[in-house]
Motif scaffolding. Structure first.
Motif, PDB file in Angstrom:
ATOM      1  N   ARG A 104      50.251  -3.532  25.653  1.00 38.40           N
ATOM      2  CA  ARG A 104      51.528  -4.037  26.143  1.00 38.40           C
ATOM      3  C   ARG A 104      52.517  -2.891  26.355  1.00 38.40           C
ATOM      4  O   ARG A 104      52.529  -1.907  25.602  1.00 38.40           O
TER       5      ARG A 104
ATOM      6  N   CYS B 106      54.124  -0.735  31.634  1.00 38.59           N
ATOM      7  CA  CYS B 106      53.791  -1.523  32.811  1.00 38.59           C
ATOM      8  C   CYS B 106      54.047  -0.630  34.023  1.00 38.59           C
ATOM      9  O   CYS B 106      54.665   0.440  33.901  1.00 38.59           O
TER      10      CYS B 106
ATOM     11  N   GLY C 112      57.012  -5.258  26.969  1.00 39.95           N
ATOM     12  CA  GLY C 112      55.987  -6.154  26.454  1.00 39.95           C
ATOM     13  C   GLY C 112      55.046  -6.724  27.503  1.00 39.95           C
ATOM     14  O   GLY C 112      54.127  -7.468  27.173  1.00 39.95           O
TER      15      GLY C 112
ATOM     16  N   GLN D 137      51.973  -6.506  30.396  1.00 40.58           N
ATOM     17  CA  GLN D 137      50.688  -5.816  30.332  1.00 40.58           C
ATOM     18  C   GLN D 137      50.849  -4.372  30.798  1.00 40.58           C
ATOM     19  O   GLN D 137      51.492  -4.097  31.807  1.00 40.58           O
TER      20      GLN D 137
END
Length: 74
Positions: free
Chosen positions: A15, A39, A20, A22
């Motif tokens: 994460r 991300c 948080g 992906q």
């Protein structure tokens, strides 16, 4: 940290350290070997700052646009 850990493919359990979501980018810092994961959005936002400090920049954002075959059962 081991090379095996740093080079493994990111998965759905990884994460983003910022939001948080992906993670698709792993950054290994040259100074202490610490690992940050982001991300795609946040990786782009910190890239100019972190790229010069990184010993590794592992980017899997191309997975976001990959087409996954769908099997159709009769």
């Amino acid at each position: 940290m081991t090379t095996a850990l740093a080079s493994r493919e990111l998965n759905t359990l990884d994460r983003c350290d910022r939001c948080g979501a992906q993670a698709y980018v792993r950054v290994v810092l040259e100074s202490n070997g610490g690992e940050l994961i982001f991300c795609g959005h946040h990786a782009r936002g910190v890239e100019a700052t972190l790229r010069p400090l990184a010993s590794e920049w592992h980017d899997e954002t191309s997975r976001l646009t990959e087409k996954t075959p769908v099997s159709v059962e009769d």
